[in-house]
Design a protein around this motif. Structure first.
Motif, short mmCIF file in Angstrom:
data_model
loop_
_atom_site.label_atom_id
_atom_site.label_comp_id
_atom_site.label_asym_id
_atom_site.label_seq_id
_atom_site.Cartn_x
_atom_site.Cartn_y
_atom_site.Cartn_z
N TRP A 61 45.02 79.87 -60.14
CA TRP A 61 45.20 78.67 -59.30
C TRP A 61 43.87 78.16 -58.75
N GLU A 62 43.10 79.05 -58.14
CA GLU A 62 41.85 78.64 -57.49
C GLU A 62 40.85 78.10 -58.50
N SER A 63 40.77 78.73 -59.67
CA SER A 63 39.84 78.26 -60.71
C SER A 63 40.24 76.88 -61.21
N ALA A 64 41.53 76.69 -61.42
CA ALA A 64 42.01 75.39 -61.88
C ALA A 64 41.76 74.32 -60.83
N MET A 65 41.97 74.65 -59.56
CA MET A 65 41.75 73.66 -58.50
C MET A 65 40.26 73.34 -58.39
N ALA A 66 39.42 74.34 -58.45
CA ALA A 66 37.98 74.10 -58.39
C ALA A 66 37.52 73.23 -59.55
N ALA A 67 38.01 73.53 -60.75
CA ALA A 67 37.64 72.72 -61.92
C ALA A 67 38.15 71.30 -61.79
N SER A 68 39.35 71.15 -61.26
CA SER A 68 39.91 69.79 -61.12
C SER A 68 39.13 68.99 -60.09
N LEU A 69 38.65 69.65 -59.04
CA LEU A 69 37.85 68.93 -58.03
C LEU A 69 36.50 68.50 -58.59
N CYS A 70 36.06 69.16 -59.67
CA CYS A 70 34.81 68.79 -60.33
C CYS A 70 35.03 67.74 -61.42
N GLY A 71 36.28 67.28 -61.57
CA GLY A 71 36.55 66.21 -62.52
C GLY A 71 37.18 66.64 -63.83
N ASP A 72 37.57 67.88 -63.95
CA ASP A 72 38.19 68.37 -65.19
C ASP A 72 39.65 67.92 -65.22
N THR A 73 39.95 66.94 -66.05
CA THR A 73 41.30 66.38 -66.09
C THR A 73 42.31 67.34 -66.69
N LEU A 74 41.90 68.14 -67.66
CA LEU A 74 42.80 69.13 -68.23
C LEU A 74 43.19 70.18 -67.19
N ALA A 75 42.22 70.62 -66.41
CA ALA A 75 42.51 71.59 -65.35
C ALA A 75 43.46 70.98 -64.32
N TYR A 76 43.26 69.72 -63.99
CA TYR A 76 44.12 69.06 -63.01
C TYR A 76 45.53 68.89 -63.55
N ARG A 77 45.66 68.49 -64.78
CA ARG A 77 46.99 68.34 -65.40
C ARG A 77 47.72 69.68 -65.42
N THR A 78 47.01 70.73 -65.81
CA THR A 78 47.61 72.06 -65.85
C THR A 78 47.98 72.52 -64.46
N LEU A 79 47.12 72.26 -63.49
CA LEU A 79 47.40 72.63 -62.10
C LEU A 79 48.66 71.93 -61.60
N LEU A 80 48.80 70.64 -61.89
CA LEU A 80 49.99 69.91 -61.46
C LEU A 80 51.25 70.44 -62.14
N GLN A 81 51.16 70.76 -63.42
CA GLN A 81 52.32 71.30 -64.13
C GLN A 81 52.74 72.65 -63.55
N GLU A 82 51.78 73.53 -63.31
CA GLU A 82 52.10 74.84 -62.74
C GLU A 82 52.60 74.70 -61.30
N SER A 83 52.02 73.76 -60.55
CA SER A 83 52.47 73.52 -59.18
C SER A 83 53.90 73.01 -59.16
N ALA A 84 54.22 72.10 -60.07
CA ALA A 84 55.58 71.57 -60.15
C ALA A 84 56.56 72.69 -60.49
N ARG A 85 56.18 73.57 -61.39
CA ARG A 85 57.04 74.70 -61.74
C ARG A 85 57.26 75.61 -60.53
N TRP A 86 56.19 75.90 -59.79
CA TRP A 86 56.30 76.75 -58.60
C TRP A 86 57.14 76.07 -57.53
N LEU A 87 56.92 74.77 -57.33
CA LEU A 87 57.66 74.03 -56.31
C LEU A 87 59.15 73.97 -56.65
N ARG A 88 59.50 73.85 -57.90
CA ARG A 88 60.92 73.86 -58.29
C ARG A 88 61.59 75.17 -57.91
N ARG A 89 60.88 76.27 -58.12
CA ARG A 89 61.45 77.57 -57.71
C ARG A 89 61.53 77.66 -56.19
N TYR A 90 60.50 77.19 -55.49
CA TYR A 90 60.47 77.25 -54.03
C TYR A 90 61.60 76.41 -53.42
#
Length: 122
Positions: free
Chosen positions: A23-52
């Motif tokens: 999570w932290e690596s993907a967020m750090a990469a997304s804050l640096c402009g990595d769109t793939l990391a951000y897309r993956t982070l949002l997908q994993e976050s959505a999956r986690w939020l659905r369970r929550y």
């Protein structure tokens, strides 16, 4: 920032997605402009939020809650402290979203209640 297919695959393989998502690596990469990391982070976050939300909310409210939480994540991602864990930050967003929606529903009910009572249809 366009990256090659090989770079995208290398980045995706560097994040273990099954159970130990970085999570932290993907967020750090997304804050640096990595769109793939951000897309993956949002997908994993959505999956986690659905369970929550799945154990806390009615099924009809699930999609709206996930969407609201992802919107807050997007608008507040600049406040993430990279020296701290990501999941507690996401959990705080999820709790905030539930509380905000409950407060909005309470306010809406309080505003409409006198009008509904005046119609004598209850």
């Amino acid at each position: 920032m366009e990256i090659s297919q090989e770079q995208a695959m290398a980045r995706k393989q560097s994040w273990p997605l099954a159970g130990t998502f970085a999570w932290e690596s993907a967020m750090a990469a997304s804050l640096c402009g990595d769109t793939l990391a951000y897309r993956t982070l949002l997908q994993e976050s959505a999956r986690w939020l659905r369970r929550y939300y799945g154990v806390r909310l009615a099924p009809f409210a699930l999609d709206d809650a996930v969407r609201d939480a992802l919107l807050v994540l997007h608008t507040r991602r600049h406040t993430f402290d990279s020296s701290r864990a990501f999941l507690p930050w996401l959990a705080a967003i999820a709790r905030y979203t539930i509380e905000r929606n409950a407060n909005q529903a309470r306010v809406a009910r309080d505003i409409t209640s006198p009008f509904i009572r005046s119609l004598h249809i209850y």
